[in-house]
Design a protein around this motif. Structure first.
Motif, short mmCIF file in Angstrom:
data_model
loop_
_atom_site.label_atom_id
_atom_site.label_comp_id
_atom_site.label_asym_id
_atom_site.label_seq_id
_atom_site.Cartn_x
_atom_site.Cartn_y
_atom_site.Cartn_z
N MET A 245 0.83 -1.19 0.00
CA MET A 245 0.00 0.00 0.00
C MET A 245 0.88 1.25 0.00
SD MET A 245 -2.96 0.99 2.70
CE MET A 245 -2.20 2.15 3.81
N MET A 246 0.52 2.18 -0.85
CA MET A 246 1.30 3.41 -0.94
C MET A 246 0.68 4.47 -0.02
SD MET A 246 2.48 5.12 -4.43
CE MET A 246 3.17 6.74 -4.50
N ILE A 247 1.53 5.17 0.69
CA ILE A 247 1.06 6.21 1.59
C ILE A 247 1.03 7.53 0.85
CG2 ILE A 247 1.61 7.51 3.68
CD1 ILE A 247 2.79 4.96 4.83
N SER A 248 -0.09 8.22 0.94
CA SER A 248 -0.17 9.53 0.28
C SER A 248 0.33 10.60 1.24
CB SER A 248 -1.59 9.83 -0.17
OG SER A 248 -2.37 10.32 0.88
N ILE A 249 1.32 11.33 0.79
CA ILE A 249 1.87 12.43 1.58
C ILE A 249 1.48 13.72 0.89
CG2 ILE A 249 3.95 13.55 2.43
CD1 ILE A 249 5.28 10.78 2.47
N PHE A 250 0.80 14.58 1.61
CA PHE A 250 0.36 15.85 1.06
C PHE A 250 1.37 16.92 1.47
CE2 PHE A 250 -2.26 19.76 1.27
CZ PHE A 250 -2.68 19.78 -0.06
N ASN A 251 1.93 17.60 0.48
CA ASN A 251 2.93 18.64 0.75
C ASN A 251 2.24 19.96 1.05
OD1 ASN A 251 5.38 17.11 0.32
ND2 ASN A 251 4.71 17.01 -1.80
N VAL A 252 2.62 20.55 2.18
CA VAL A 252 2.04 21.82 2.62
C VAL A 252 3.13 22.87 2.67
CG1 VAL A 252 0.80 23.02 4.46
CG2 VAL A 252 0.37 20.59 4.05
N ASP A 253 2.94 23.95 1.94
CA ASP A 253 3.84 25.10 2.00
C ASP A 253 3.32 25.98 3.14
OD1 ASP A 253 5.06 27.63 1.63
OD2 ASP A 253 5.31 27.23 -0.51
N ILE A 254 4.15 26.23 4.15
CA ILE A 254 3.69 27.00 5.31
C ILE A 254 3.16 28.37 4.88
CG2 ILE A 254 5.92 28.05 5.93
CD1 ILE A 254 3.24 26.65 8.38
N ASN A 255 3.69 28.91 3.80
CA ASN A 255 3.22 30.21 3.30
C ASN A 255 1.77 30.16 2.84
OD1 ASN A 255 5.78 31.50 3.65
ND2 ASN A 255 6.47 30.45 1.80
N ASP A 256 1.28 28.97 2.48
CA ASP A 256 -0.10 28.82 2.04
C ASP A 256 -1.09 28.75 3.20
OD1 ASP A 256 0.78 28.84 -0.58
OD2 ASP A 256 0.76 26.65 -0.76
N VAL A 257 -0.61 28.45 4.41
CA VAL A 257 -1.51 28.34 5.56
C VAL A 257 -1.31 29.45 6.58
CG1 VAL A 257 -1.88 25.85 5.35
CG2 VAL A 257 -0.01 26.69 6.76
N ALA A 258 -0.21 30.19 6.48
CA ALA A 258 0.05 31.29 7.42
C ALA A 258 0.86 32.38 6.72
CB ALA A 258 0.80 30.78 8.64
N ALA A 259 0.31 33.59 6.70
CA ALA A 259 1.00 34.71 6.06
C ALA A 259 2.28 35.06 6.82
CB ALA A 259 0.08 35.91 5.98
N GLU A 260 2.20 34.99 8.14
CA GLU A 260 3.38 35.23 8.97
C GLU A 260 3.34 34.24 10.13
OE1 GLU A 260 2.32 37.09 11.96
OE2 GLU A 260 0.34 37.46 11.20
N LEU A 261 4.49 33.93 10.68
CA LEU A 261 4.59 32.87 11.68
C LEU A 261 4.84 33.47 13.06
CD1 LEU A 261 6.88 30.50 9.58
CD2 LEU A 261 4.40 30.76 9.49
N THR A 262 3.93 34.37 13.47
CA THR A 262 4.21 35.15 14.67
C THR A 262 3.19 35.04 15.79
OG1 THR A 262 3.19 37.06 13.63
CG2 THR A 262 5.58 36.88 13.44
N THR A 263 1.90 35.07 15.49
CA THR A 263 0.91 35.22 16.56
C THR A 263 0.10 33.95 16.81
OG1 THR A 263 -0.85 35.97 15.09
CG2 THR A 263 0.64 37.67 15.98
N ARG A 264 -0.52 33.88 17.99
CA ARG A 264 -1.40 32.75 18.32
C ARG A 264 -2.59 32.66 17.37
NH1 ARG A 264 -0.32 29.56 22.40
NH2 ARG A 264 1.29 30.26 23.84
N PRO A 265 -3.28 33.77 17.06
CA PRO A 265 -4.42 33.66 16.14
C PRO A 265 -4.02 33.09 14.77
CG PRO A 265 -4.53 35.74 17.30
CD PRO A 265 -3.20 35.12 17.65
N VAL A 266 -2.88 33.51 14.26
CA VAL A 266 -2.42 32.97 12.97
C VAL A 266 -2.04 31.50 13.13
CG1 VAL A 266 -0.65 33.16 11.17
CG2 VAL A 266 -1.67 35.23 12.12
#
Length: 100
Positions: free
Chosen positions: A1-22
């Motif tokens: 069985m092949m495992i599907s790995i989904f690649n996530v670019d952090i820039n696509d889920v968070a504009a900046e990596l600073t605050t709790r709300p983000v």
């Protein structure tokens, strides 16, 4: 069985990596990817993370799905050297707190 790995670019889920709300918003997006895919690989592009973002996004994600599932289903790549110990700390802290 092949495992599907989904690649996530952090820039696509968070504009900046600073605050709790983000961080919370990014965590919800990552959780939705985990519902659709067996595992995800998050590319951080060697960006710096604040403790608040790391805890809210990664620490809470690990606590939510459990340490064992987190280790088997989430891979983080291109973490800068300063962020590695921070990520480890928030994961272990949140997962140990979730057990109590």
């Amino acid at each position: 069985m092949m495992i599907s790995i989904f690649n996530v670019d952090i820039n696509d889920v968070a504009a900046e990596l600073t605050t709790r709300p983000v961080g919370a918003q990014a965590r919800f997006r990552l959780l939705s990817f985990l519902q659709e895919h067996e595992s995800i690989e998050i590319d951080f592009h060697n960006k710096s993370l604040t403790p608040s973002f790391a805890d809210e996004c990664i620490g809470q994600l690990a606590a939510h799905i459990g340490l064992s599932d987190f280790k088997s289903r989430v891979r983080m790549v291109n973490l800068n050297d300063a962020s590695r110990p921070l990520i480890k700390h928030v994961i272990l802290t949140r997962c140990s707190a979730a057990k109590h």
